[in-house]
Design a protein around this motif. Structure first.
Motif, PDB file in Angstrom:
ATOM      1  N   UNK A  71       0.797  -1.218   0.000  1.00  0.00           N
ATOM      2  CA  UNK A  71       0.000   0.000   0.000  1.00  0.00           C
ATOM      3  C   UNK A  71       0.826   1.263   0.000  1.00  0.00           C
ATOM      4  N   UNK A  72       1.649   1.442   0.999  1.00  0.00           N
ATOM      5  CA  UNK A  72       2.486   2.632   1.086  1.00  0.00           C
ATOM      6  C   UNK A  72       3.739   2.330   1.891  1.00  0.00           C
ATOM      7  N   UNK A  73       4.911   2.655   1.353  1.00  0.00           N
ATOM      8  CA  UNK A  73       6.131   2.486   2.140  1.00  0.00           C
ATOM      9  C   UNK A  73       6.311   3.586   3.178  1.00  0.00           C
ATOM     10  N   UNK A  74       5.421   4.581   3.175  1.00  0.00           N
ATOM     11  CA  UNK A  74       5.572   5.734   4.060  1.00  0.00           C
ATOM     12  C   UNK A  74       4.533   5.787   5.173  1.00  0.00           C
ATOM     13  N   UNK A  75       3.404   5.076   4.998  1.00  0.00           N
ATOM     14  CA  UNK A  75       2.305   5.200   5.942  1.00  0.00           C
ATOM     15  C   UNK A  75       1.591   3.859   6.096  1.00  0.00           C
ATOM     16  N   UNK A  76       1.764   3.188   7.219  1.00  0.00           N
ATOM     17  CA  UNK A  76       1.098   1.895   7.412  1.00  0.00           C
ATOM     18  C   UNK A  76      -0.416   2.018   7.550  1.00  0.00           C
ATOM     19  N   UNK A  77      -0.908   3.247   7.736  1.00  0.00           N
ATOM     20  CA  UNK A  77      -2.338   3.460   7.940  1.00  0.00           C
ATOM     21  C   UNK A  77      -3.034   4.019   6.703  1.00  0.00           C
ATOM     22  N   UNK A  78      -2.476   3.744   5.524  1.00  0.00           N
ATOM     23  CA  UNK A  78      -3.139   4.193   4.306  1.00  0.00           C
ATOM     24  C   UNK A  78      -4.567   3.659   4.238  1.00  0.00           C
ATOM     25  N   UNK A  79      -5.440   4.410   3.580  1.00  0.00           N
ATOM     26  CA  UNK A  79      -6.859   4.063   3.564  1.00  0.00           C
ATOM     27  C   UNK A  79      -7.314   3.433   2.255  1.00  0.00           C
ATOM     28  N   UNK A  80      -6.389   3.014   1.402  1.00  0.00           N
ATOM     29  CA  UNK A  80      -6.815   2.370   0.172  1.00  0.00           C
ATOM     30  C   UNK A  80      -7.489   1.042   0.518  1.00  0.00           C
ATOM     31  N   UNK A  81      -8.538   0.660  -0.246  1.00  0.00           N
ATOM     32  CA  UNK A  81      -9.217  -0.607   0.048  1.00  0.00           C
ATOM     33  C   UNK A  81      -8.234  -1.772   0.031  1.00  0.00           C
ATOM     34  N   UNK A  82      -8.317  -2.634   1.044  1.00  0.00           N
ATOM     35  CA  UNK A  82      -7.300  -3.674   1.242  1.00  0.00           C
ATOM     36  C   UNK A  82      -7.613  -4.962   0.487  1.00  0.00           C
ATOM     37  N   UNK A  83      -8.050  -4.836  -0.768  1.00  0.00           N
ATOM     38  CA  UNK A  83      -8.191  -6.004  -1.628  1.00  0.00           C
ATOM     39  C   UNK A  83      -7.663  -5.657  -3.009  1.00  0.00           C
ATOM     40  N   UNK A  84      -7.162  -6.656  -3.695  1.00  0.00           N
ATOM     41  CA  UNK A  84      -6.620  -6.567  -5.053  1.00  0.00           C
ATOM     42  C   UNK A  84      -5.431  -5.620  -5.141  1.00  0.00           C
ATOM     43  N   UNK A  85      -5.607  -4.345  -4.758  1.00  0.00           N
ATOM     44  CA  UNK A  85      -4.552  -3.359  -4.942  1.00  0.00           C
ATOM     45  C   UNK A  85      -3.295  -3.758  -4.187  1.00  0.00           C
ATOM     46  N   UNK A  86      -3.450  -4.251  -2.955  1.00  0.00           N
ATOM     47  CA  UNK A  86      -2.262  -4.631  -2.183  1.00  0.00           C
ATOM     48  C   UNK A  86      -2.212  -6.124  -1.898  1.00  0.00           C
TER      49      UNK A  86
END
Length: 394
Positions: A71-86
């Protein structure tokens, strides 16, 4: 997750802060500086590696086994939906296989007539005015065409602008940009959570078909809801930015507008626009196992950012890389990713752009800048917040 305390041996370093205000105002300059340092650079400010060049990023994206999507190497709390994309296989394969029949070229071709009707209505308004903001036109079109396809209600769609801005900002650090965008987006997140539910989406539309996968495929109710929100995230902000980028390119090179008399050049202009201004400035990868890559010895758990803006103007890949030229074969850009994690919404983005530009070209002989363009300042989104345009009609 491991985090080296200092620069690994043999890897060049940089003190550039990717999210400093001066960098966000001119990201191509600073990302380009990193690209010329080396294919892999250690970012002291962030404690992550940056992969900077087209060939290296393409190779890394193709190797999902060693470099997991992240998701993000800078923020473990990113809000992108946690399916497919990551997700990664086999989870990624199962979910992507279920959703792809609904976002394929053949599937989306069924909606083209609806898109054309929406585009024509919007274009009739700007033809009377002769001047318009390309960002506003792109946003108005996408806010109508895409949520209609999904089956979302008309009321409240304006929330999606703040929703998308906040999600993209959370892919960067929790800085002032992120905090302020999250504050603005509070009502937007509530609207998306409510209106994307199975009970609220319109029957027969795309979102309802995704929910129906719980009955025909190995998809849970929670996964179906996340897939709907993933489609929303994949087909919204980046499409607006991509359309606006092409318009900006034309304002700086108005003679190229005439080339659109060849329908092949319509699509070529979109590809060149997002090569020139990738909607996402960077991506993220997580090292799955100790491995050597481009002279760097990565350890399992190392975090990597892939600098897509730098790759899009890599002179090793593109001649005259800083020039907007729609005659360039730009389709091999990495702005929609590469490999199994290539952007889920790229066919939709291309279709919407094609419909809007084709409809406008029928009426407009020339476009030119009607004032200075303004950048859209975001931790991750790259593009324009305002592009004033003046029309010369046929």
């Amino acid at each position: 997750m491991s985090l080296p305390a200092s620069a690994p041996a043999g890897v060049p370093t940089s003190e550039i802060d990717l999210f400093a205000p001066k960098v966000l105002e001119d990201p191509h300059r600073f990302d380009g500086e990193l690209r010329e340092i080396g294919p892999v650079v250690w970012l002291e400010k962030h404690g992550v590696y940056a992969v900077t060049r087209h060939k290296a990023i393409q190779s890394m994206y193709a190797d999902w086994r060693n470099f997991h999507n992240f998701g993000s190497p800078f923020n473990p709390d990113t809000l992108i939906p946690a399916v497919i994309i990551i997700d990664n296989p086999p989870q990624h394969t199962r979910l992507r296989s279920a959703i792809m029949p609904y976002v394929s070229p053949a599937a989306l071709a069924r909606y083209r007539k609806d898109f054309e009707t929406t585009a024509q209505l919007l274009i009739e308004q700007i033809l009377d005015e002769r001047e318009f903001d390309a960002r506003d036109l792109a946003a108005s079109f996408v806010l109508k065409a895409f949520p209609d396809l999904l089956g979302l209600p008309l009321e409240g769609r304006h929330f999606l602008l703040n929703f998308g801005e906040a999600i993209l900002n959370t892919l960067g650090p929790m800085n002032d940009l992120t905090i302020k965008s999250l504050e603005r987006a509070g009502p937007a997140f509530a609207w998306v959570q409510s209106e994307c539910s199975r009970e609220k989406v319109l029957p027969g539309k795309l979102a309802s078909k995704v929910y129906a996968l719980t009955e025909t495929a190995d998809i849970s109710e929670e996964e179906a809801g996340l897939l709907v929100r993933t489609l929303l995230a994949a087909g919204f902000d980046t499409t607006i930015l991509g359309i606006t980028a092409a318009f900006y390119g034309f304002t700086q090179n108005p003679d190229q507008w005439q080339l659109l008399s060849d329908p092949k050049m319509v699509r070529a202009a979109f590809e060149e626009g997002i090569r020139y201004f990738p909607p996402n400035r960077f991506g993220g990868r997580l090292v799955a196992a100790d491995t050597e890559f481009e002279g760097a010895h990565f350890k399992s758990g190392d975090r990597i950012t892939t600098l897509l803006a730098a790759a899009g103007r890599d002179p090793r890949r593109w001649d005259d890389a800083d020039v907007f030229d729609i005659t360039r074969p730009a389709r091999s850009h990495l702005s929609f990713g590469h490999g199994i994690h290539a952007c889920l919404g790229q066919v939709l983005s291309r279709t919407e752009y094609d419909v809007l530009i084709t409809a406008l070209f029928k009426h407009v002989a020339r476009i030119e800048a009607a004032g200075p363009a303004e950048r859209a300042v975001n931790n991750v989104a790259l593009g324009w917040g305002k592009v004033p345009i003046r029309l010369t009609l046929r």
